[in-house]
Enzyme design. Structure first.
Site, short mmCIF file in Angstrom:
data_model
loop_
_atom_site.label_atom_id
_atom_site.label_comp_id
_atom_site.label_asym_id
_atom_site.label_seq_id
_atom_site.Cartn_x
_atom_site.Cartn_y
_atom_site.Cartn_z
N ASP A 1 -1.64 -1.95 14.03
CA ASP A 1 -0.91 -2.98 13.28
C ASP A 1 0.03 -3.76 14.21
OD1 ASP A 1 -0.03 -4.38 11.07
OD2 ASP A 1 0.56 -2.61 9.92
N ASP A 44 -3.13 -8.38 3.38
CA ASP A 44 -2.61 -7.35 2.48
C ASP A 44 -2.92 -7.72 1.03
OD1 ASP A 44 -1.67 -5.72 4.43
OD2 ASP A 44 0.44 -6.25 4.21
C1 DGJ Z 1 1.05 -4.03 7.23
C2 DGJ Z 1 -0.40 -3.76 6.96
O1 DGJ Z 1 -1.07 -4.95 6.69
C3 DGJ Z 1 -0.52 -2.78 5.81
O2 DGJ Z 1 -1.88 -2.55 5.52
C4 DGJ Z 1 0.20 -1.50 6.15
O3 DGJ Z 1 -0.47 -0.85 7.19
C5 DGJ Z 1 1.63 -1.79 6.52
N1 DGJ Z 1 1.73 -2.81 7.53
C6 DGJ Z 1 2.32 -0.53 7.01
O4 DGJ Z 1 3.59 -0.79 7.41
#
Ligand code: DGJ
EC number: 3.2.1.22
Length: 735
Positions: free
Chosen positions: A479, A548
């Site tokens: 991430d 997301d």
């Molecule tokens: C952002 C990501 O897009 C999510 O899927 C998740 O992993 C969060 N970060 C975790 O902090």
């Protein structure tokens, strides 16, 4: 690119003998260099002053010899004489947007670049590399243009290498990867904008005179507001199946700049590269500056054909294991957020098995002790298991997963640091921040300085330690949630303007090392959603996290747009509790890519669970077509009641058509058949509705058989309506 030469490497210099031996057609002092792929050609040509021009971009000619005659057919104004330069210099005759701007060691800002030689290297049956050397007649300064062509895929990667031998440092003020010149009767740009949970919002408009710029200055998470992917239609806006269109994007995970200049002669100059904003680069004598590749394709059969070319290229040449398999998974981010412990995870591992997927993916929140990661305000940088949540560490979870017959994957965000962390206290000099200004945070965090080799070692170590301690770890989600504010590197000292570029180069060095040691392990590219989806990074990853936003209706649109540039196998689609749609709709949408789940399995009704099991079986059967086949966007969600998307395997023996209701108005649905594509007209296909929810019946009837000809002429009506908002059809060849 196809050349008639038989030898593998063909150097060409401007001597009479070599001119005569060239397959490229020359006229007096001019050299014509066709860069051909299966269907297309880009033609370079020198003028009498040895300026290298791009004189053609489009469908290839039958007679290669006629490329040399293209330019005289145009009677367009060009006082400078180099408006269609193949790599436009600045400070000399050119007054248009340049591809390159420099300040020579003596402070002079003028540059001229003339043709010296070119060389063709055939890498294999499909891939050819053309290099063209240009130099400044007044300074020991040279640029080599690279055109790597993928013949069958009709794709070109283009970049440049810049170097000099001046007496001192030369400053590169602008340093594009590619400079294309397109001709047409008008140009239409399709671009994207977005934000968190709103990625890939399209806009299409006719380009007017002047410069339209697509760019990012965010440093990391560079695509958050705008990605570098775009399309340009020529003559009229292309549709899925008609029209001339170019698709392009920069293979770079940092700041980018794409200038599209409709010039005085009504041609479109496309200049793509790293964003030079706050990024002038100081180049020592003999040092090389290599720009990232700009990848593009062209089709005169519309956006669908162009996108399939790019998808095929990505699977075969760019992404890791593009022709391999992927793991289905259960992720815990939305079901637990940071709130979990070993017993909760033990249950989730059981749920993974119960759901019937391959792997459990533990998300954010497993690390940090002096600053436990119980929220997004602490712990980043301290990559040790949190002793309270996981007293027995990751290794016991990996084992527990195995005992349940599933694999185990884990989330990391190794480029970042929270001020509330041991790392921040120990290595303040590793953090990107201005020495004399207050810190500014994005999601309570700062970015580590990857231009610093020590930081590169640290970030590599985060990955390497995980795999060394847990050799059976099956997957990593990488991430990257923050942009770079207050750009300043303690490491770079006087070369502050190198930070944005050296950061990305540092990131790639780390990823190179990861891949050297762990060549095939699946890695998901995530950036707070789709903040970093580009082929520069995807070279090291097997898949990406598009957004997301997993609300399934939104996903129909989002996945539709991503698919122009990225194949379905790269798109991690998770079924979550976003949206009000039933499980069927959510699973059906997520099946159009790499299927995963982020739901509370125990909350699924028995019927829901049965439905998922059934859908997973169908997915297993159809994944060959979805992951490795050709995709056809049959009916757009933007202007129809129902969206329809189809995948066909290479043998044209198996296909799947996904149909979704995207309009809630009274009576909305499919009133007329949807015409299928990509089948073999001669073959017969059985059509059956799959993913039918337990206890319901398909309205389509049984034993449906049609020829490919019928399905691609008349079509088939999936009978999408408010009672059947998601309909999946499976096609199998009947022998
Ligand atoms: C952002 C990501 O897009 C999510 O899927 C998740 O992993 C969060 N970060 C975790 O902090």
């Amino acid at each position: 690119m196809r050349r008639t030469q038989k030898t593998l490497v063909i150097p060409v210099c401007l001597t009479l003998a070599s001119l005569l031996s060239m397959a490229a057609k020359t006229y007096a002092q001019t050299v014509t260099i066709p860069v051909e792929t299966q269907n297309n050609a880009l033609v370079l040509q020198t003028d009498a002053d040895k300026n290298l021009k791009m004189v053609y971009f489009g469908t290839k000619l039958t007679n290669t010899g006629e490329y040399a005659q293209i330019l005289p057919m145009y009677k367009q104004a060009d006082d400078s004489g180099i408006l269609n330069s193949a790599y436009t210099p600045s400070g000399s005759a050119n007054l248009a947007e340049p591809a390159i701007t420099v300040t020579h060691a003596d402070g002079n800002k003028s540059l001229n670049l003339v043709y010296v030689s070119h060389q063709v290297t055939k890498i294999d049956d499909d891939v050819t590399l053309l290099t063209v050397k240009l130099k400044d007649p007044a300074y020991p300064f040279e640029v080599t243009l690279y055109y790597k062509t993928y013949f069958k895929e009709d794709v070109t990667e283009q970049w440049s290498v810049i170097k000099h031998n001046e007496k001192g440092i030369v400053t590169l003020n602008k340093f594009a990867s590619a400079n294309l010149n397109l001709k047409g009767n008008g140009f239409w740009l399709k671009q994207y904008h977005g934000n968190w949970a709103e990625e890939m919002q399209p806009e299409e408009a006719r380009l007017t005179h002047g410069i339209k710029t697509l760019d990012s200055k965010l440093g990391t998470r560079a695509n958050l507001y705008e990605p570098s992917m775009f399309m340009v239609s020529m003559d009229k806006p292309a549709t899925e199946d008609e029209g001339k269109v170019m698709l392009g994007s920069l293979e770079w995970s940092g700041n980018f700049k794409i200038d599209l200049e409709l010039d005085v002669a009504n041609n479109l100059r496309v200049i793509a590269g790293i964003n030079n904003a706050a990024s002038e680069y100081h180049l020592k004598p003999a040092e090389e500056f290599t720009t990232p590749a700009f990848v593009y394709t062209y089709s005169d059969h519309g956006k669908g054909d162009a996108s399939r070319k790019l998808q095929r290229w990505a699977r075969k040449y760019k992404i890791v294991d593009g022709q391999g398999e992927r793991l289905t998974l259960l992720n815990n981010w939305e079901t637990t957020y940071f709130d979990f412990n070993e017993s909760k995870l033990a249950q989730l591992l059981k749920d993974t098995k119960k759901l019937g997927v391959d792997m459990f993916l533990l998300d954010d929140g497993w690390f940090g002790n002096s600053h436990p990661r119980n929220g997004d305000n602490a712990g980043l940088g301290d990559w040790q298991e949190n002793k309270q949540k996981l007293p027995n560490g990751i290794s016991s979870l990996v084992k527990e997963a195995q005992a349940n017959g599933v694999k185990f994957g884990i989330w990391i965000e190794p480029e970042m640091v929270n001020p509330a962390s041991d790392l921040y206290v120990k290595h303040p000099d590793w953090v990107i921040k201005q020495p004399n200004r207050p810190e500014k945070y994005f999601r309570n965090q700062l970015v580590l300085d990857l231009s610093n080799p020590q930081v590169q070692d640290f970030v590599y170590g985060v990955v390497d330690n995980l795999f060394t301690k847990n050799p059976d770890l099956a997957y990593i989600k990488w991430d990257c949630n923050a942009v770079i504010y207050n750009a300043y590197s303690s490491y770079l000292k006087k070369d502050q303007s190198h930070l944005y570029v050296d950061y990305v180069k540092g990131l790639y060095k780390v990823l190179e090392r990861v891949r050297a040691k762990y060549p095939k392990v699946p890695l998901m590219l995530c950036s707070g959603g789709g903040g970093r989806v580009d082929y520069g990074a995807l070279k090291y990853f097997t898949e990406f996290w598009p957004s997301d936003n997993t609300e399934p209706l939104e996903r129909v649109f989002l996945q539709w747009e991503y698919s122009y540039f990225y194949p379905a196998i790269t798109s991690s689609n998770h079924v979550t509790d976003w949206g009000k749609q039933p499980i069927k709709f959510r699973v059906d949408v997520a099946m159009m890519g790499k299927l995963g789940f982020d739901i509370v399995v125990s909350k699924l009704s028995e019927q829901d669970l049965n439905y998922v099991h059934d859908a997973l079986k169908s997915y297993d059967y159809l994944k060959e077509a979805i992951w490795h086949g050709d995709q056809y966007r049959l009916q757009s969600p933007w202007d129809n009641d129902a969206a329809s998307i189809m995948y066909v395997n290479d043998a044209k023996s198996k296909a799947v058509v996904f149909n979704y209701l995207v309009n809630n108005r009274y009576g909305a649905g499919t009133k007329v058949p949807i015409v299928l594509k990509g089948l073999d007209p001669q073959k017969k296909y059985s059509v059956k509705e799959i993913n039918v929810y337990p206890g319901t019946n398909s309205s389509l009837g049984k034993d449906l058989t049609f020829t490919g000809n019928f399905l691609m002429t008349v079509g088939i009506n999936p009978d999408v309506n408010s009672g059947r908002a998601s309909v999946v059809l499976q096609l199998d060849e009947v022998k």
